[in-house]
Scaffold this motif. Structure first.
Motif, PDB file in Angstrom:
ATOM      1  N   LEU A  52       9.334  -5.420  -3.925  1.00  0.00           N
ATOM      2  CA  LEU A  52       8.756  -6.454  -3.019  1.00  0.00           C
ATOM      3  C   LEU A  52       8.053  -7.670  -3.678  1.00  0.00           C
ATOM      4  O   LEU A  52       7.642  -8.381  -2.934  1.00  0.00           O
ATOM      5  N   VAL A  53       7.684  -7.439  -4.999  1.00  0.00           N
ATOM      6  CA  VAL A  53       7.073  -8.580  -5.626  1.00  0.00           C
ATOM      7  C   VAL A  53       7.794  -9.967  -5.479  1.00  0.00           C
ATOM      8  O   VAL A  53       7.111 -10.971  -4.984  1.00  0.00           O
ATOM      9  N   PRO A  54       8.854 -10.165  -5.626  1.00  0.00           N
ATOM     10  CA  PRO A  54       9.598 -11.351  -5.493  1.00  0.00           C
ATOM     11  C   PRO A  54       9.357 -12.142  -4.134  1.00  0.00           C
ATOM     12  O   PRO A  54       9.162 -13.131  -3.822  1.00  0.00           O
ATOM     13  N   GLY A  55       9.423 -11.128  -2.894  1.00  0.00           N
ATOM     14  CA  GLY A  55       9.206 -11.432  -1.606  1.00  0.00           C
ATOM     15  C   GLY A  55       7.800 -11.925  -1.149  1.00  0.00           C
ATOM     16  O   GLY A  55       7.505 -12.882  -0.743  1.00  0.00           O
ATOM     17  N   GLY A 159      -2.796  -0.532  -4.450  1.00  0.00           N
ATOM     18  CA  GLY A 159      -2.109  -0.141  -5.716  1.00  0.00           C
ATOM     19  C   GLY A 159      -1.846   1.157  -5.387  1.00  0.00           C
ATOM     20  O   GLY A 159      -0.532   1.653  -6.387  1.00  0.00           O
ATOM     21  N   TYR A 160      -2.209   1.984  -4.745  1.00  0.00           N
ATOM     22  CA  TYR A 160      -1.861   3.478  -4.390  1.00  0.00           C
ATOM     23  C   TYR A 160      -0.529   3.558  -3.547  1.00  0.00           C
ATOM     24  O   TYR A 160       0.236   4.173  -3.808  1.00  0.00           O
ATOM     25  N   PHE A 161      -0.499   2.723  -2.418  1.00  0.00           N
ATOM     26  CA  PHE A 161       0.521   2.921  -1.596  1.00  0.00           C
ATOM     27  C   PHE A 161       0.844   1.524  -0.868  1.00  0.00           C
ATOM     28  O   PHE A 161       2.049   0.999  -1.153  1.00  0.00           O
ATOM     29  N   GLY A 162       0.059   1.163  -0.186  1.00  0.00           N
ATOM     30  CA  GLY A 162       0.093  -0.377   0.246  1.00  0.00           C
ATOM     31  C   GLY A 162       0.550  -0.573   1.712  1.00  0.00           C
ATOM     32  O   GLY A 162       0.440  -1.713   2.007  1.00  0.00           O
ATOM     33  N   ALA A 163       1.298   0.491   2.260  1.00  0.00           N
ATOM     34  CA  ALA A 163       1.533   0.065   3.743  1.00  0.00           C
ATOM     35  C   ALA A 163       0.434  -0.223   4.469  1.00  0.00           C
ATOM     36  O   ALA A 163      -0.519   0.679   4.761  1.00  0.00           O
ATOM     37  N   GLY A 164       0.233  -1.493   4.842  1.00  0.00           N
ATOM     38  CA  GLY A 164      -0.781  -1.435   5.728  1.00  0.00           C
ATOM     39  C   GLY A 164      -2.114  -2.308   5.264  1.00  0.00           C
ATOM     40  O   GLY A 164      -3.108  -2.577   5.698  1.00  0.00           O
ATOM     41  N   VAL A 192      -2.108  -9.147  -1.420  1.00  0.00           N
ATOM     42  CA  VAL A 192      -0.698  -8.208  -1.420  1.00  0.00           C
ATOM     43  C   VAL A 192      -0.050  -8.550  -2.681  1.00  0.00           C
ATOM     44  O   VAL A 192       0.519  -7.566  -3.419  1.00  0.00           O
ATOM     45  N   LEU A 193       0.107  -9.906  -2.945  1.00  0.00           N
ATOM     46  CA  LEU A 193       1.036 -10.195  -4.111  1.00  0.00           C
ATOM     47  C   LEU A 193       0.372  -9.643  -5.362  1.00  0.00           C
ATOM     48  O   LEU A 193       0.803  -8.972  -6.293  1.00  0.00           O
ATOM     49  N   THR A 194      -0.939  -9.846  -5.525  1.00  0.00           N
ATOM     50  CA  THR A 194      -1.966  -9.405  -6.641  1.00  0.00           C
ATOM     51  C   THR A 194      -1.704  -7.989  -6.816  1.00  0.00           C
ATOM     52  O   THR A 194      -1.504  -7.450  -7.917  1.00  0.00           O
ATOM     53  N   ALA A 195      -1.828  -7.125  -6.009  1.00  0.00           N
ATOM     54  CA  ALA A 195      -1.738  -5.753  -5.887  1.00  0.00           C
ATOM     55  C   ALA A 195      -0.564  -5.279  -6.296  1.00  0.00           C
ATOM     56  O   ALA A 195      -0.353  -4.291  -7.279  1.00  0.00           O
ATOM     57  N   ASN A 196       0.690  -5.878  -5.634  1.00  0.00           N
ATOM     58  CA  ASN A 196       1.969  -5.320  -5.945  1.00  0.00           C
ATOM     59  C   ASN A 196       2.058  -5.847  -7.749  1.00  0.00           C
ATOM     60  O   ASN A 196       3.050  -5.068  -8.156  1.00  0.00           O
TER      61      ASN A 196
END
Length: 260
Positions: A52-55, A159-164, A192-196
């Motif tokens: 999902l990083v490119p998105g 960083g752990y899961f991210g959904a939501g 979200v970008l940073t975390a991913n």
């Protein structure tokens, strides 16, 4: 990997890119698809984060105009999220997921409820300030201390899961900042970008990755992230808020269902 599986992952990447940029719950689309095609949970989670990083990049770029003049907020959100995401990624690879998985749906439900009630809370605070003769805060230039801790904590979850993750952060930022909801959404995309990105850099080196799934998700999410920015920036504030709340509850109920 057969053609139908590849198309399913590609479509999931497209949908996830749209949702994560416009609303903040893209993994609701992508993670279940990766599980459905047979990837083990940790491999699916890791591959989903990287794919999902490119998105995330195209979606964040699409919201760049909403961040003009808010450099301090962008740096604050990115820095605190990065610190939290490192801790979250390490937790994913070193600890069992049951405890955090049980807590996550309730955190998302709380976040979605905060998004829905934020206009009423903000209105009450403004009326109280007028009665006391307080001066409005105006445009925010930096993260208040409570939001520093909130952003870092939500970064752990990212960083752990991210959904939501995006839904939770929108709730906190909307309550803590005097900013338009679209600006808050742009800051959410930065987080979200940073975390991913931070989690992906760790996962690439030490985690099990399905690179075919990552590639398909990446292709789909690039287009989806761009479409999500177009859609999200044109939604009226109340419509966007309703969608955030609905997606938050959908994410939480899905996680609760999977936990049973």
């Amino acid at each position: 990997m057969d053609v139908l599986t590849a198309l399913a992952i590609l479509a999931a990447g497209l949908g996830g890119g749209v949702v994560v940029t416009a609303i903040g719950a893209g993994s609701l689309v992508t993670f279940p698809v990766l599980l459905a095609v047979g990837l083990p949970p940790v491999v699916a989670n890791v591959s989903n984060t990287i794919g999902l990083v490119p998105g995330n990049i195209t979606g964040t770029w699409g919201y760049r105009h909403e961040l003009v003049g808010r450099r301090g907020l962008v740096i604050g959100v990115a820095a605190t999220t990065a610190v939290g995401a490192v801790a979250g990624a390490v937790l994913l690879l070193s600890l069992p997921s049951e405890a955090f998985s049980r807590l996550a749906p309730w955190l998302i439900l709380l976040a979605a409820t905060l998004v829905g009630t934020q206009p009423f809370i903000s209105g009450a605070l403004r009326r109280r300030a007028r009665r006391r003769g307080d001066t409005p805060r105006g445009i925010s230039t930096h993260l208040p201390a409570p939001l520093v801790w909130a952003s870092a904590t939500i970064g752990v979850y990212g960083g752990y899961f991210g959904a939501g993750q995006g839904v939770m952060l929108v709730a906190c930022l909307a309550l803590g900042l005097e900013e338009r909801l679209q600006t808050v959404n742009a800051l959410k995309n930065v987080a979200v970008l940073t975390a991913n990105v931070v989690a992906a850099l760790i996962f690439v080196w030490i985690a099990p990755v399905d690179w075919a799934a990552v590639g398909l998700l990446a292709i789909g999410s690039v287009v989806g992230g761009w479409l999500g920015a177009l859609i999200g920036r044109r939604l009226p504030g109340p419509v966007f808020r309703v969608l955030v709340v609905l997606f938050g509850y959908v994410v939480a109920l899905r996680l609760l269902w999977d936990a049973d």
